[in-house]
Every structure is written in C-alpha cells, then in structure tokens.
Motif scaffolding. Structure first.
Motif, PDB file in Angstrom:
ATOM      1  N   LEU A 213     -20.943  -2.706  -2.110  1.00 27.58           N
ATOM      2  CA  LEU A 213     -20.034  -1.681  -1.592  1.00 27.58           C
ATOM      3  C   LEU A 213     -20.246  -0.399  -2.386  1.00 27.58           C
ATOM      4  O   LEU A 213     -20.122  -0.387  -3.612  1.00 27.58           O
ATOM      5  N   LEU A 214     -20.595   0.667  -1.674  1.00 34.39           N
ATOM      6  CA  LEU A 214     -20.811   1.977  -2.286  1.00 34.39           C
ATOM      7  C   LEU A 214     -19.626   2.888  -1.997  1.00 34.39           C
ATOM      8  O   LEU A 214     -19.025   2.831  -0.918  1.00 34.39           O
ATOM      9  N   LEU A 220     -19.677   0.267  -6.279  1.00 37.59           N
ATOM     10  CA  LEU A 220     -18.304  -0.043  -6.643  1.00 37.59           C
ATOM     11  C   LEU A 220     -18.071  -1.535  -6.821  1.00 37.59           C
ATOM     12  O   LEU A 220     -17.264  -1.959  -7.650  1.00 37.59           O
ATOM     13  N   TRP A 221     -18.830  -2.351  -6.032  1.00 36.49           N
ATOM     14  CA  TRP A 221     -18.559  -3.797  -5.990  1.00 36.49           C
ATOM     15  C   TRP A 221     -19.775  -4.494  -5.407  1.00 36.49           C
ATOM     16  O   TRP A 221     -20.511  -3.923  -4.607  1.00 36.49           O
ATOM     17  N   GLN A 222     -19.992  -5.764  -5.778  1.00 34.03           N
ATOM     18  CA  GLN A 222     -21.001  -6.577  -5.112  1.00 34.03           C
ATOM     19  C   GLN A 222     -20.575  -8.035  -5.111  1.00 34.03           C
ATOM     20  O   GLN A 222     -19.834  -8.492  -5.980  1.00 34.03           O
ATOM     21  N   HIS A 231     -12.548  -8.525   0.273  1.00 27.59           N
ATOM     22  CA  HIS A 231     -12.315  -7.379  -0.623  1.00 27.59           C
ATOM     23  C   HIS A 231     -11.897  -6.155   0.181  1.00 27.59           C
ATOM     24  O   HIS A 231     -10.939  -5.464  -0.171  1.00 27.59           O
ATOM     25  N   VAL A 232     -12.640  -5.878   1.258  1.00 28.13           N
ATOM     26  CA  VAL A 232     -12.328  -4.708   2.074  1.00 28.13           C
ATOM     27  C   VAL A 232     -10.961  -4.861   2.725  1.00 28.13           C
ATOM     28  O   VAL A 232     -10.168  -3.917   2.795  1.00 28.13           O
ATOM     29  N   GLY A 233     -10.649  -6.095   3.167  1.00 28.59           N
ATOM     30  CA  GLY A 233      -9.352  -6.336   3.778  1.00 28.59           C
ATOM     31  C   GLY A 233      -8.217  -6.149   2.801  1.00 28.59           C
ATOM     32  O   GLY A 233      -7.155  -5.607   3.117  1.00 28.59           O
ATOM     33  N   ALA A 234      -8.474  -6.534   1.547  1.00 24.56           N
ATOM     34  CA  ALA A 234      -7.441  -6.428   0.520  1.00 24.56           C
ATOM     35  C   ALA A 234      -7.222  -4.996   0.062  1.00 24.56           C
ATOM     36  O   ALA A 234      -6.140  -4.640  -0.398  1.00 24.56           O
TER      37      ALA A 234
END
Length: 236
Positions: A213-214, A220-222, A231-234
């Motif tokens: 995730l950029l 930002l995250w992997q 993660h995106v939902g949260a």
C-alpha cells in the motif's frame, strides 16, 4: 489461493532508497523493494500515491532522482537494452495508431521487437481477446474496452520475464477481466513475475502473493492480499 513465490538469489526487481521527484514534488521516495521471480505483487493506493511512477521507474521510462535499482541483477543504467528486453509495461498509454487495423498493430509491435508474425498467428492472438472479427478495422473506431484488450496483447507478443500492468482491469467488461485473471495465473505458472497496480482490490488482491500500500509516494504497509482488504476496510 496463489502460492508463495520461492526465494531466489537474484530478485526480479530490487530497489534501494528509490525516489522520483518532479520539480519540488516527490512522486516516490525512499522505496526499498524486493520482488522475487515468479511472484505476483500488487501495488495499491489512491491516485497520486506513486503506483504508476514506480512502474515507470522499473520499466526504465523514468530516471530515478535518488536511490538504485536492479532488474534480474542487471543495472538499468549500464544495461538498459538488456533490462528492457526482459519486461513489458502495459500502462494508461495504449500506443495505438488510429489509422492502422488491429492486425497491422500486432505486426508493427512484433517488427519493433525484431520478430516476424504470420497472419495466422496474429489472428490466433486476436481470437484470445475476441477481436478476430475486427482484425481489418482501424483501431481508431474501437471502444475503450476493445483498445484495452488489443493493448494487453503486447504481454503475449513479447514473452517477457517481468510483466508490469497499470490498472489492467479498467475499461474491461467481466469477460475481459476474467481473461486478465487467467493470464496472470498463467504467467505465475510459467515462472514469470507480475507487478500490477490496481484500484480493483477485490479482484486483484486474490491474485497476488503480496500487496503493498502506497501513500503520498511512500510505502505505508505490506502483507497478503487478504490482509490488504482487511487493512483498507479498517482504515477506510
């Protein structure tokens, strides 16, 4: 579920502190990335997060402002042609000549790569994307989805080790999106590496071995595709 890519001594893509600046604006910064051969990597993030910039840096279309990168152990600055021969990028620009037919476009692409393609072989390729009946029509009259299908055929023509896809599902109907899924699974089975940027997370996340995730040009995250959806939902 996709299988985990096996670790190898030489990554397909490796970047250290990679960054690209346009004027005063950093489109990508401090990117440390390692992609293994045979891995499918998803780049996620909002518009302007750095996904396209990273793909174009890997493809050699942009020169880094900072950092270093290798493609299958090769330095793109020192071995530019060899690096480019290992990969194909299908991005937002389709590079189609509106006055040429679909058949003529395939023949142009292959000749640029130093390969001859017979008319029968070209028609077989067009049949893969359901354009065989439009082979003699100028591509300028094609719909956006038809142009996208034709452009994606470059990944079949060039037989790259590294396939870079920028929003491959956009402008495609359900059957076209299903076809791209099949191709990506086929590339994985053949040991090819795929790096794709996509906003279609439900579809692309199930294809990937790993997702990144950029945000604002930084990683930002992997994690896994399933974890990305959580993660995106949260954080939405």
């Amino acid at each position: 579920m996709p299988s985990r890519a096996a670790n190898t001594a030489i990554p397909a893509v490796q970047t250290t502190g990679l960054g690209k600046r346009f004027g005063r604006q950093w489109a990508l910064a401090h990117c440390d990335l390692e992609v293994q051969p045979g891995e499918v990597l998803l780049l996620a993030g909002a518009n302007g997060s750095g996904k396209t910039t990273l793909l174009r840096l890997i493809a050699g279309l942009y020169k880094p402002t900072q950092g270093s990168m290798s493609i299958y152990g090769m330095d793109p600055e020192q071995e530019k042609l060899a690096c480019r021969r290992t990969l194909t990028l299908v991005g937002h620009d389709n590079y189609l000549y509106s006055q040429l037919s679909a058949l003529e476009m395939l023949q142009v692409w292959t000749r640029l790569r130093g390969v001859e393609l017979s008319e029968e072989q070209a028609i077989d390729l067009l049949r893969e994307v359901d354009l065989q009946d439009r082979r003699d029509y100028p591509v300028g009259g094609f719909s956006a989805g038809m142009r996208k299908r034709l452009t994606l055929l470059r990944t079949r023509l060039e037989e790259p080790k590294l396939v870079l896809l920028d929003e491959p599902f956009s402008a495609l109907d359900a059957s076209g999106q299903n076809l791209i899924e099949e191709w990506i699974e086929g590339y994985r089975s053949a040991g090819k590496t795929v790096v794709l940027a996509s906003h279609n997370l439900p579809r692309s996340s199930k294809l990937c071995d790993r997702a990144i995730l950029l945000q604002h040009g930084q990683m930002l995250w992997q994690g896994t595709g399933a974890d990305l959806l959580n993660h995106v939902g949260a954080t939405a």
